[in-house]
Design an enzyme around this catalytic site. Structure first.
Site, PDB file in Angstrom:
ATOM      1  N   GLU A  68      11.966  13.760  75.641  1.00 32.52           N
ATOM      2  CA  GLU A  68      12.482  13.856  77.017  1.00 32.52           C
ATOM      3  C   GLU A  68      12.186  15.241  77.598  1.00 32.52           C
ATOM      4  O   GLU A  68      11.888  15.383  78.787  1.00 32.52           O
ATOM      5  CB  GLU A  68      13.997  13.588  77.045  1.00 32.52           C
ATOM      6  CG  GLU A  68      14.372  12.148  76.726  1.00 32.52           C
ATOM      7  CD  GLU A  68      13.747  11.134  77.677  1.00 32.52           C
ATOM      8  OE1 GLU A  68      13.815  11.339  78.898  1.00 32.52           O
ATOM      9  OE2 GLU A  68      13.179  10.131  77.192  1.00 32.52           O
TER      10      GLU A  68
ATOM     11  N   TRP B 271       8.611  15.129  78.587  1.00 32.32           N
ATOM     12  CA  TRP B 271       8.435  14.452  79.880  1.00 32.32           C
ATOM     13  C   TRP B 271       8.610  15.453  81.019  1.00 32.32           C
ATOM     14  O   TRP B 271       7.858  15.462  81.995  1.00 32.32           O
ATOM     15  CB  TRP B 271       9.477  13.332  80.056  1.00 32.32           C
ATOM     16  CG  TRP B 271       9.017  11.970  79.662  1.00 32.32           C
ATOM     17  CD1 TRP B 271       9.436  11.252  78.574  1.00 32.32           C
ATOM     18  CD2 TRP B 271       8.077  11.122  80.342  1.00 32.32           C
ATOM     19  NE1 TRP B 271       8.801  10.028  78.540  1.00 32.32           N
ATOM     20  CE2 TRP B 271       7.971   9.920  79.611  1.00 32.32           C
ATOM     21  CE3 TRP B 271       7.297  11.271  81.501  1.00 32.32           C
ATOM     22  CZ2 TRP B 271       7.138   8.869  80.000  1.00 32.32           C
ATOM     23  CZ3 TRP B 271       6.460  10.217  81.893  1.00 32.32           C
ATOM     24  CH2 TRP B 271       6.386   9.045  81.135  1.00 32.32           C
TER      25      TRP B 271
ATOM     26  N   TRP C  76      10.045   5.300  98.656  1.00 29.13           N
ATOM     27  CA  TRP C  76      10.625   6.054  97.533  1.00 29.13           C
ATOM     28  C   TRP C  76      11.034   7.469  97.942  1.00 29.13           C
ATOM     29  O   TRP C  76      11.945   8.053  97.367  1.00 29.13           O
ATOM     30  CB  TRP C  76       9.654   6.091  96.345  1.00 29.13           C
ATOM     31  CG  TRP C  76       8.341   6.795  96.610  1.00 29.13           C
ATOM     32  CD1 TRP C  76       7.179   6.221  97.027  1.00 29.13           C
ATOM     33  CD2 TRP C  76       8.055   8.197  96.485  1.00 29.13           C
ATOM     34  NE1 TRP C  76       6.194   7.161  97.173  1.00 29.13           N
ATOM     35  CE2 TRP C  76       6.688   8.395  96.843  1.00 29.13           C
ATOM     36  CE3 TRP C  76       8.805   9.315  96.099  1.00 29.13           C
ATOM     37  CZ2 TRP C  76       6.069   9.640  96.839  1.00 29.13           C
ATOM     38  CZ3 TRP C  76       8.193  10.569  96.091  1.00 29.13           C
ATOM     39  CH2 TRP C  76       6.851  10.726  96.461  1.00 29.13           C
TER      40      TRP C  76
ATOM     41  N   TRP D 222      10.684   9.017  90.517  1.00 31.18           N
ATOM     42  CA  TRP D 222      10.657   8.103  91.663  1.00 31.18           C
ATOM     43  C   TRP D 222       9.293   7.436  91.807  1.00 31.18           C
ATOM     44  O   TRP D 222       9.187   6.250  92.086  1.00 31.18           O
ATOM     45  CB  TRP D 222      11.050   8.838  92.953  1.00 31.18           C
ATOM     46  CG  TRP D 222      12.536   8.801  93.139  1.00 31.18           C
ATOM     47  CD1 TRP D 222      13.439   9.761  92.794  1.00 31.18           C
ATOM     48  CD2 TRP D 222      13.299   7.705  93.671  1.00 31.18           C
ATOM     49  NE1 TRP D 222      14.722   9.340  93.081  1.00 31.18           N
ATOM     50  CE2 TRP D 222      14.661   8.087  93.622  1.00 31.18           C
ATOM     51  CE3 TRP D 222      12.972   6.460  94.182  1.00 31.18           C
ATOM     52  CZ2 TRP D 222      15.688   7.250  94.065  1.00 31.18           C
ATOM     53  CZ3 TRP D 222      13.997   5.624  94.627  1.00 31.18           C
ATOM     54  CH2 TRP D 222      15.335   6.021  94.561  1.00 31.18           C
TER      55      TRP D 222
END
Length: 437
Positions: free
Chosen positions: A260, A263, A344, A367
């Site tokens: 994570e 990311w 978005w 998004w």
């Protein structure tokens, strides 16, 4: 403090801590006494829509804490409320500045601001030195063999791991050099009120993350349990060091949690190489989508009144706490962009306003992933079904009951603002039409 004495200034921004701080460490070794500085930048603050913006309160408290720690070392923090470039005019006038040290910030506004400040300082013969602090790898440090940036996460992640060496995770031992701070009397802070803000009563999560990382993989997808670390806010403003987090995860062999963090670095690298993605689709053909952009439906989504309990629970959690569970972020983003066919960017802007841990790169990246317009994007025909997501991740409706207590009472809970099967077909048609051109 003697105003004639040559000084090094360390400019705090997204790194509000004394320990393990790359730029501060280098400043303290510069050979001059170090005056720490923080600027409440009007360019940023004036754009905030809420006068009780919780992030301003968080920064204000972190600055107060830094000031206290610096007092213990006979130093203080110079805190200004001004436009950054104008603030530097006054600093140069009032102090004999030999050099300025700070840490990189790659968001588009920060890059422009730093260029302008660097130019101004250089005209006065003052060095402006910046360091990598908020990530393990940045810019071109993890790229393909031909030097081009990765645009897909998995190969980026593989290269990230193969590039990692133990020294990348080592802490900067700032504590050894704190004696090099400039000796100053206690300097006063502008009040929140003077800056046009008021104190937020929102609760801020602490820095305890170790307790969740051991079973993060098993629990992270279930919003009713505390299976995530809530460390994002501290990472965003640098009250915790990324090296400490990565080191802990690495030492415990907790790859899922470390992934994570990777990311986050992937999305920062994307924003650095493709700054247009801040407000344009990564894949340009996705900017051709004909959005419906129904303002009434957008308001229902913002308020958690869509008639889809998992979506409403997420939005209410966000509005009340400044936090939303990661799995639910994906569900509400898919619902807005695909079920409601709302651009978005509207959702990204709302998250930017409400999320305590808002970080432009990750938010835009997340998004665009949900809308299908991003890099490692879910194909546009993968549309989350709120009901099946609920069955899978909130089986006993614990999360929903907490945030949508009236769900059980059919008289008070709104009917769905759109039918999912209809919305799915409409979305597929709209995306197909845009991509066929």
């Amino acid at each position: 403090m003697d105003n004639k004495m040559p000084l090094t200034i360390f400019w705090f921004r997204r790194d509000l801590r004394l320990n393990d701080n790359a730029g501060l460490y280098n400043a303290l070794k510069s050979g001059n006494p170090v005056l720490p500085l923080f600027i409440f930048d009007k360019e940023i603050l004036d754009k905030l829509e809420d006068k009780d913006d919780a992030r301003v309160t968080f920064i204000y408290q972190a600055i107060g804490q830094l000031s206290k720690e610096l007092r213990k070392h006979g130093s203080s923090l110079l805190v200004l409320y001004d436009k950054a470039t104008h603030a530097w005019d006054n600093i140069i006038k009032e102090h004999n500045v030999a050099s300025v040290y700070t840490n990189h910030d790659h968001e588009p506004y920060a890059t422009q601001r730093d260029e302008a400040v660097k130019e101004k300082l250089n005209k006065h013969g003052i060095d402006f030195k910046t360091f990598k602090d908020q990530v393990i790898f940045e810019k071109n440090e993890v790229v393909k063999d031909d030097g081009k940036p990765y645009t897909v996460y998995t190969p980026y992640q593989r290269k990230w791991y193969s590039t990692l060496k133990p020294f990348y995770l080592k802490a900067y031992p700032t504590e050894k050099y704190l004696r090099n701070l400039a000796e100053t009397k206690a300097l006063s802070l502008p009040t929140l009120k003077e800056m046009g803000f008021e104190k937020s009563n929102m609760h801020f999560p602490g820095q305890q993350y170790q307790d969740v990382i051991s079973d993060y993989k098993e629990k992270r997808n279930f919003p009713a349990v505390k299976g995530t670390s809530h460390i994002g806010l501290h990472l965003r403003f640098g009250t915790v060091s990324i090296r400490e987090l990565a080191r802990t995860a690495h030492a415990h062999h907790e790859k899922t949690w470390l992934n994570e963090l990777i990311w986050r670095e992937f999305y920062m690298m994307i924003l650095y190489h493709f700054p247009h993605t801040m407000n344009h689709a990564f894949r340009p053909e996705y900017d051709r989508i004909k959005w419906v952009n129904d303002e009434k439906q957008f308001k229902a989504w913002c308020d958690g009144q869509t008639g889809y309990p998992i979506v409403d629970a997420g939005m209410r959690e966000l509005n009340a706490t400044g936090f939303m569970h990661n799995r639910v972020r994906m569900i509400v983003a898919s619902f807005l962009s695909k079920d409601l066919l709302i651009d978005w960017r509207w959702g990204e802007h709302y998250f930017a306003r409400k999320l305590l841990d808002y970080e432009m790169a990750s938010n835009v990246g997340g998004w665009q992933w949900a809308a299908g317009s991003g890099t490692d994007a879910a194909p546009y025909f993968r549309i989350f079904n709120p009901d099946s997501q609920t069955k899978k991740f909130d089986t006993n409706l614990q999360y929903i009951k907490k945030w949508v207590p009236e769900y059980a009472d059919f008289g008070h809970y709104p009917k769905p603002i759109i039918d999912h099967a209809f919305a799915r077909e409409r979305c597929l048609k709209a995306f197909k039409a845009a991509l066929a051109k």
